[in-house]
Design an enzyme around this catalytic site. Sequence first.
Site, PDB file in Angstrom:
ATOM      1  N   HIS A   1       6.463 -27.492  -0.693  1.00  0.00           N
ATOM      2  CA  HIS A   1       5.761 -28.615  -1.314  1.00  0.00           C
ATOM      3  C   HIS A   1       4.674 -28.129  -2.270  1.00  0.00           C
ATOM      4  O   HIS A   1       3.854 -28.912  -2.734  1.00  0.00           O
ATOM      5  CB  HIS A   1       5.158 -29.518  -0.231  1.00  0.00           C
ATOM      6  CG  HIS A   1       6.210 -30.145   0.637  1.00  0.00           C
ATOM      7  ND1 HIS A   1       6.599 -31.466   0.519  1.00  0.00           N
ATOM      8  CD2 HIS A   1       6.985 -29.613   1.616  1.00  0.00           C
ATOM      9  CE1 HIS A   1       7.560 -31.718   1.403  1.00  0.00           C
ATOM     10  NE2 HIS A   1       7.816 -30.609   2.073  1.00  0.00           N
TER      11      HIS A   1
ATOM     12  N   LYS B   1     -14.167   1.040  -3.835  1.00  0.00           N
ATOM     13  CA  LYS B   1     -15.184   1.403  -2.840  1.00  0.00           C
ATOM     14  C   LYS B   1     -16.290   2.231  -3.498  1.00  0.00           C
ATOM     15  O   LYS B   1     -17.467   2.009  -3.260  1.00  0.00           O
ATOM     16  CB  LYS B   1     -14.554   2.222  -1.695  1.00  0.00           C
ATOM     17  CG  LYS B   1     -13.667   1.413  -0.782  1.00  0.00           C
ATOM     18  CD  LYS B   1     -13.204   2.266   0.387  1.00  0.00           C
ATOM     19  CE  LYS B   1     -12.010   1.641   1.072  1.00  0.00           C
ATOM     20  NZ  LYS B   1     -11.328   2.540   1.990  1.00  0.00           N
TER      21      LYS B   1
ATOM     22  N   GLU C   1       0.831  -1.214   0.000  1.00  0.00           N
ATOM     23  CA  GLU C   1       0.000   0.000   0.000  1.00  0.00           C
ATOM     24  C   GLU C   1       0.866   1.266   0.000  1.00  0.00           C
ATOM     25  O   GLU C   1       0.432   2.319  -0.452  1.00  0.00           O
ATOM     26  CB  GLU C   1      -0.913  -0.005   1.233  1.00  0.00           C
ATOM     27  CG  GLU C   1      -2.368   0.252   0.908  1.00  0.00           C
ATOM     28  CD  GLU C   1      -3.302   0.189   2.109  1.00  0.00           C
ATOM     29  OE1 GLU C   1      -2.834   0.324   3.254  1.00  0.00           O
ATOM     30  OE2 GLU C   1      -4.503   0.011   1.896  1.00  0.00           O
TER      31      GLU C   1
HETATM   32  O1  PA5 Z   1      -3.374   1.436   6.137  1.00  0.00           O
HETATM   33  C1  PA5 Z   1      -4.455   1.939   5.888  1.00  0.00           C
HETATM   34  O2  PA5 Z   1      -4.618   3.154   5.875  1.00  0.00           O
HETATM   35  C2  PA5 Z   1      -5.683   1.079   5.623  1.00  0.00           C
HETATM   36  O3  PA5 Z   1      -5.361  -0.250   5.564  1.00  0.00           O
HETATM   37  C3  PA5 Z   1      -6.676   1.285   6.744  1.00  0.00           C
HETATM   38  O4  PA5 Z   1      -6.071   0.975   7.948  1.00  0.00           O
HETATM   39  C4  PA5 Z   1      -7.910   0.429   6.553  1.00  0.00           C
HETATM   40  O5  PA5 Z   1      -8.515   0.731   5.349  1.00  0.00           O
HETATM   41  C5  PA5 Z   1      -8.896   0.656   7.698  1.00  0.00           C
HETATM   42  O6  PA5 Z   1      -9.229   1.996   7.802  1.00  0.00           O
HETATM   43  P1  PA5 Z   1      -9.911   2.572   9.087  1.00  0.00           P
HETATM   44  O7  PA5 Z   1      -8.970   2.433  10.221  1.00  0.00           O
HETATM   45  O8  PA5 Z   1     -10.195   3.996   8.760  1.00  0.00           O
HETATM   46  O9  PA5 Z   1     -11.178   1.783   9.319  1.00  0.00           O
END
Ligand code: PA5
Length: 426
Positions: free
Chosen positions: A299, A414, A278
């Site tokens: 394996h 989303k 990310e």
């Molecule tokens: O690293 C990130 O920003 C994302 O993985 C968020 O943690 C994830 O989408 C969850 O978001 P939130 O904490 O706002 O529910």
Amino acid sequence: MIKVDVSNVISEQEIAKYQHQVTRINKMINDKSGPGNDFLGWVNWPNDYDKNELERLLVDAKYVRDNFDVLVVTGIGGSYLGAKCAIDALKGLKSLDKPEIIFMGQTFSPNYTAQVLKYLEDKKFAINVISKSGTTTETSIAFRLLKDLLERKVGKEEARKSIFAVTDKARGALKTLCNQEGYSTYVLPDDIGGRYSVLTPVGLFPLAAARVDVKAMLLGAQEARKEFDNDDLKNNKCYRYAISRDYMLHHSHPVEMYVTYEPQMSQISEWLKQLFGESEGKEKKGLLPTSATFSTDLHSLGQFIQDGSPLLFETILNVLEPKEDVTIPSDKDDLDGLNYIAGKKLSYVNQMAFQGTLKAHQEDGGVPCNVIYIEKLDAKTLGYLFYFFMRACAMSAYLLEINPFNQPGVEIYKKNMFHLLGKKGY
Ligand code: PA5
């Protein structure tokens, strides 16, 4: 605490060529002056965290330990993977400790959700809801279902005392709900993003409830903070690792495979995949982070790693001293032919598997391998490792001239999903 061997991936001469860039970027991280600089709160967090808040958190976590069979933690991505991986790695996969920690809100799966709700019907459970935005759909649905079950079981008043939240200090639907209901609430600071939040209450509340020594974990991170804030490329193992990744990307190895020899560490690879994937996967750049657990995956994927398309390099997390061990017994008939290793520990066999595989992949397969040797994995070492990887990730992304702290790409699905679901405004 750890030894990082990058010698099979990059030479000292090649590392030295990065000095100028690393000096510039290290200053940017320390001065908080690079792209995404309003999300660098994690850099000094191991020293700067709110000590009073931690003491309050420890009291609440003890209350959970003393009064409940189960703690259900609801969160997704950065609001879940850190705690999940640390609990697995430190408690093992068959821990009998109470309270049992169950994760929910990391999926829309109707099967999993229905099963957990059924399982909780006759359990005394508390809820730890975690969401920075306070609006994440998976987490919100799970929390609505859990809150409803809990309130039906114990009544609204008792439920209120059994719900612990971690969210933004002021914004979001969850914060509004916390204020209204008076839940015990902890803050995920504005300047720390989800995937850099494992050492904040996001990770620390579930970990403390699971009897992990969170102060030791912060201490480990503090040591790493002190060790890695410089541009000394002979000694800074964090940046040496970051450079090895960059070098691989620019030398025809666009895939990094995180490898462990411990199934209870597989979730650390999941945390790493989110952290690096990310943070770096933007503007058509970045390594693809993947993972495997050996010897299990030798394996299955082992064939591809040894002989398939030469795309990947490995980063192996090798823990030398296990917490528990098993001795292979002798058998008088030896029909299974195992007496040659009778009396040996499984940890020894696992290390021989590591050594044999490393040689096979490096020498015969031509797969470059980084190895991170970890003496033993305890809370302090894991805190140190979390910081090591977060700082390496910032350096790696900045080497690619990418902002490590945003994730513009994750919003597109989303929007489509909300449109299909008929959410207002989509
Ligand atoms: O690293 C990130 O920003 C994302 O993985 C968020 O943690 C994830 O989408 C969850 O978001 P939130 O904490 O706002 O529910």
